[in-house]
Scaffold this motif. Structure first.
Motif, PDB file in Angstrom:
ATOM      1  N   TYR A 119       0.834  -1.205   0.000  1.00 48.67           N
ATOM      2  CA  TYR A 119       0.000   0.000   0.000  1.00 48.67           C
ATOM      3  C   TYR A 119       0.865   1.250   0.000  1.00 48.67           C
ATOM      4  CZ  TYR A 119      -3.081   3.703   1.637  1.00 48.67           C
ATOM      5  OH  TYR A 119      -3.758   4.908   1.740  1.00 48.67           O
ATOM      6  N   ILE A 120       1.847   1.297   0.892  1.00 48.49           N
ATOM      7  CA  ILE A 120       2.705   2.485   0.997  1.00 48.49           C
ATOM      8  C   ILE A 120       3.568   2.655  -0.242  1.00 48.49           C
ATOM      9  CG2 ILE A 120       4.632   3.495   2.277  1.00 48.49           C
ATOM     10  CD1 ILE A 120       3.453   2.114   4.795  1.00 48.49           C
ATOM     11  N   GLU A 121       4.151   1.560  -0.704  1.00 52.97           N
ATOM     12  CA  GLU A 121       5.140   1.644  -1.777  1.00 52.97           C
ATOM     13  C   GLU A 121       4.522   1.731  -3.169  1.00 52.97           C
ATOM     14  OE1 GLU A 121       7.803  -1.637  -1.323  1.00 52.97           O
ATOM     15  OE2 GLU A 121       8.656  -0.887   0.567  1.00 52.97           O
ATOM     16  N   LYS A 122       3.384   1.095  -3.362  1.00 47.00           N
ATOM     17  CA  LYS A 122       2.848   0.975  -4.719  1.00 47.00           C
ATOM     18  C   LYS A 122       1.480   1.612  -4.923  1.00 47.00           C
ATOM     19  CE  LYS A 122       6.460  -1.480  -5.756  1.00 47.00           C
ATOM     20  NZ  LYS A 122       7.525  -0.903  -6.605  1.00 47.00           N
ATOM     21  N   ILE A 123       0.606   1.512  -3.923  1.00 46.16           N
ATOM     22  CA  ILE A 123      -0.758   2.011  -4.117  1.00 46.16           C
ATOM     23  C   ILE A 123      -0.837   3.513  -3.916  1.00 46.16           C
ATOM     24  CG2 ILE A 123      -3.125   1.918  -3.257  1.00 46.16           C
ATOM     25  CD1 ILE A 123      -2.725  -1.040  -2.687  1.00 46.16           C
ATOM     26  N   VAL A 124      -0.246   4.015  -2.833  1.00 44.86           N
ATOM     27  CA  VAL A 124      -0.324   5.456  -2.555  1.00 44.86           C
ATOM     28  C   VAL A 124       0.159   6.299  -3.741  1.00 44.86           C
ATOM     29  CG1 VAL A 124       0.597   7.330  -1.128  1.00 44.86           C
ATOM     30  CG2 VAL A 124      -0.285   5.259  -0.043  1.00 44.86           C
ATOM     31  N   PRO A 125       1.299   5.972  -4.362  1.00 42.64           N
ATOM     32  CA  PRO A 125       1.718   6.776  -5.522  1.00 42.64           C
ATOM     33  C   PRO A 125       0.707   6.762  -6.668  1.00 42.64           C
ATOM     34  CG  PRO A 125       3.563   5.484  -4.710  1.00 42.64           C
ATOM     35  CD  PRO A 125       2.340   4.984  -3.992  1.00 42.64           C
ATOM     36  N   GLN A 126      -0.128   5.718  -6.743  1.00 42.21           N
ATOM     37  CA  GLN A 126      -1.118   5.627  -7.813  1.00 42.21           C
ATOM     38  C   GLN A 126      -2.354   6.491  -7.550  1.00 42.21           C
ATOM     39  OE1 GLN A 126      -1.099   3.508 -10.718  1.00 42.21           O
ATOM     40  NE2 GLN A 126       1.085   3.351 -10.258  1.00 42.21           N
ATOM     41  N   ILE A 127      -2.648   6.754  -6.264  1.00 39.12           N
ATOM     42  CA  ILE A 127      -3.917   7.415  -5.963  1.00 39.12           C
ATOM     43  C   ILE A 127      -3.751   8.794  -5.320  1.00 39.12           C
ATOM     44  CG2 ILE A 127      -5.113   5.201  -5.717  1.00 39.12           C
ATOM     45  CD1 ILE A 127      -4.971   5.508  -2.688  1.00 39.12           C
ATOM     46  N   ALA A 128      -2.545   9.147  -4.887  1.00 36.97           N
ATOM     47  CA  ALA A 128      -2.343  10.434  -4.217  1.00 36.97           C
ATOM     48  C   ALA A 128      -2.472  11.597  -5.194  1.00 36.97           C
ATOM     49  CB  ALA A 128      -0.968  10.459  -3.549  1.00 36.97           C
ATOM     50  N   ALA A 129      -2.838  12.775  -4.650  1.00 37.59           N
ATOM     51  CA  ALA A 129      -3.028  13.959  -5.486  1.00 37.59           C
ATOM     52  C   ALA A 129      -1.724  14.423  -6.109  1.00 37.59           C
ATOM     53  CB  ALA A 129      -3.640  15.083  -4.655  1.00 37.59           C
ATOM     54  N   LYS A 130      -0.661  14.467  -5.285  1.00 38.23           N
ATOM     55  CA  LYS A 130       0.651  14.914  -5.759  1.00 38.23           C
ATOM     56  C   LYS A 130       1.732  14.261  -4.910  1.00 38.23           C
ATOM     57  CE  LYS A 130      -0.737  19.552  -7.346  1.00 38.23           C
ATOM     58  NZ  LYS A 130      -0.497  21.010  -7.190  1.00 38.23           N
ATOM     59  N   LYS A 131       2.964  14.420  -5.318  1.00 37.63           N
ATOM     60  CA  LYS A 131       4.094  13.966  -4.518  1.00 37.63           C
ATOM     61  C   LYS A 131       4.345  14.946  -3.371  1.00 37.63           C
ATOM     62  CE  LYS A 131       6.537  11.554  -8.251  1.00 37.63           C
ATOM     63  NZ  LYS A 131       6.382  10.216  -7.635  1.00 37.63           N
ATOM     64  N   GLY A 132       5.164  14.532  -2.412  1.00 35.36           N
ATOM     65  CA  GLY A 132       5.563  15.430  -1.338  1.00 35.36           C
ATOM     66  C   GLY A 132       4.626  15.390  -0.145  1.00 35.36           C
ATOM     67  N   ASP A 133       4.918  16.278   0.825  1.00 36.75           N
ATOM     68  CA  ASP A 133       4.162  16.348   2.074  1.00 36.75           C
ATOM     69  C   ASP A 133       3.219  17.540   2.088  1.00 36.75           C
ATOM     70  OD1 ASP A 133       4.858  14.201   3.877  1.00 36.75           O
ATOM     71  OD2 ASP A 133       6.876  15.057   3.980  1.00 36.75           O
ATOM     72  N   GLN A 134       2.186  17.434   2.900  1.00 37.86           N
ATOM     73  CA  GLN A 134       1.303  18.546   3.246  1.00 37.86           C
ATOM     74  C   GLN A 134       1.233  18.580   4.763  1.00 37.86           C
ATOM     75  OE1 GLN A 134      -2.166  17.102   0.940  1.00 37.86           O
ATOM     76  NE2 GLN A 134      -2.445  19.228   0.330  1.00 37.86           N
ATOM     77  N   ASP A 135       2.030  19.408   5.373  1.00 38.75           N
ATOM     78  CA  ASP A 135       2.105  19.399   6.839  1.00 38.75           C
ATOM     79  C   ASP A 135       0.742  19.603   7.499  1.00 38.75           C
ATOM     80  OD1 ASP A 135       4.802  18.959   6.717  1.00 38.75           O
ATOM     81  OD2 ASP A 135       5.349  21.077   6.934  1.00 38.75           O
ATOM     82  N   GLU A 136      -0.095  20.422   6.867  1.00 41.10           N
ATOM     83  CA  GLU A 136      -1.393  20.726   7.480  1.00 41.10           C
ATOM     84  C   GLU A 136      -2.372  19.554   7.372  1.00 41.10           C
ATOM     85  OE1 GLU A 136      -1.744  22.263   3.187  1.00 41.10           O
ATOM     86  OE2 GLU A 136      -0.201  21.900   4.716  1.00 41.10           O
TER      87      GLU A 136
END
Length: 282
Positions: A119-136
């Motif tokens: 999930y962390i390595e393969k799925i999240v990159p497929q479904i996340a809005a963008k790369k990087g962090d959003q601290d808020e």
């Protein structure tokens, strides 16, 4: 599912209905997660100083969620498989005392560590809005991750019910395969390529229906929150192979102690994982 009535739980038609509903849960959880960035800080071990805990922020939140839910008997339910089975709390509510449906070793068939990793390595990159962090949005992101992981875990581990139902419906066939340790034969027996193709087709349709603003449906550029093809790809390359792994591991031990030693052998497990995941593009 009415777990107080084992015969209804092991009815293949009821199982198929349950699996279709789980698709909805998985798709909607992915859509919720797609609002946020990849947020690698959520998964980095000890990124945040959490009192009396060593690990990632996600692991901490997932553990707190499971401990709280165990207090209201969530993990007494036969279709729930915790990520932290050794750290659950004892409920103050009276036990539900579900009748036995699966074999007594069923709880030991647990692939949650693999689900979390992929999930962390393969799925999240497929479904996340963008790369990087959003601290808020660190907290919101982790909450969405917990929902995704629990939805995936329930869907994958429901393979144990599928395996038990198939075993009872074709006991002679599966008994022969299990006694011969015929992993390839078991995999072929539990595989229905036509059904898998329909699942992927249905997921693409659901991705379009659930993830698109209906007011833009007939516009020239409707935007899906998660690409439907990505959802189908995740099912094809992660969910279905891991479900088959659960089914095979469950079935290998179904005849009792004589089969348990070999089924538990780490080398055989590694071979099994490689075989079942061999079609994955990841």
């Amino acid at each position: 599912m009415e777990f107080k009535k084992p015969a209804t739980v092991l009815n293949l038609a009821n199982i198929r209905q349950a699996l279709v509903r789980m698709e909805d849960t998985v798709v909607f959880s992915f859509i919720e997660r797609s609002q946020f960035y990849e947020s690698p800080s959520v998964y980095a071990p000890n990124k945040y100083k959490i009192p009396n805990f060593s690990g990632s922020f996600l692991d901490w939140l997932l553990l707190q969620n499971e401990k709280t839910h165990s207090l209201v008997r969530r993990y007494e339910s036969p279709d729930e498989t915790p990520f932290f089975p050794d750290q659950l709390e004892e409920s103050f509510l009276p036990s539900l005392n579900y009748p036995p449906i699966l074999a007594d070793y069923a709880d030991e068939v647990n692939v949650n560590d693999e689900i979390r990793t992929v999930y962390i390595e393969k799925i999240v990159p497929q479904i996340a809005a963008k790369k990087g962090d959003q601290d808020e949005n660190i907290g919101s992101t982790a909450c969405a991750d917990v929902d995704c992981l629990q939805a995936l875990s329930r869907r994958v581990h429901f393979g144990k019910f599928v395996a038990e139902a198939k075993f009872q419906n074709e006991m002679a066939r599966y008994t022969n395969l299990i006694r011969n340790k015929d992993i390839k034969g078991i995999e072929e027996a539990i595989t229905d390529s036509a059904v898998e193709a329909k699942i992927l087709e249905r997921l693409i349709a659901k991705g379009h229906a659930y993830g698109t603003d209906p007011t833009l449906r007939y516009s020239q550029n409707p935007q899906s929150k998660v690409q439907p093809e990505a959802i189908a790809k995740i099912y094809k390359e992660v969910v279905i192979p891991l479900t088959k792994k659960v089914e095979v591991e469950y079935l290998l031990r179904r005849l009792g102690n004589d089969d348990e030693a070999e089924a538990q052998d780490p080398q055989r497990k590694t071979q099994l994982i490689n075989r079942l995941l061999s079609n994955s593009l990841w």
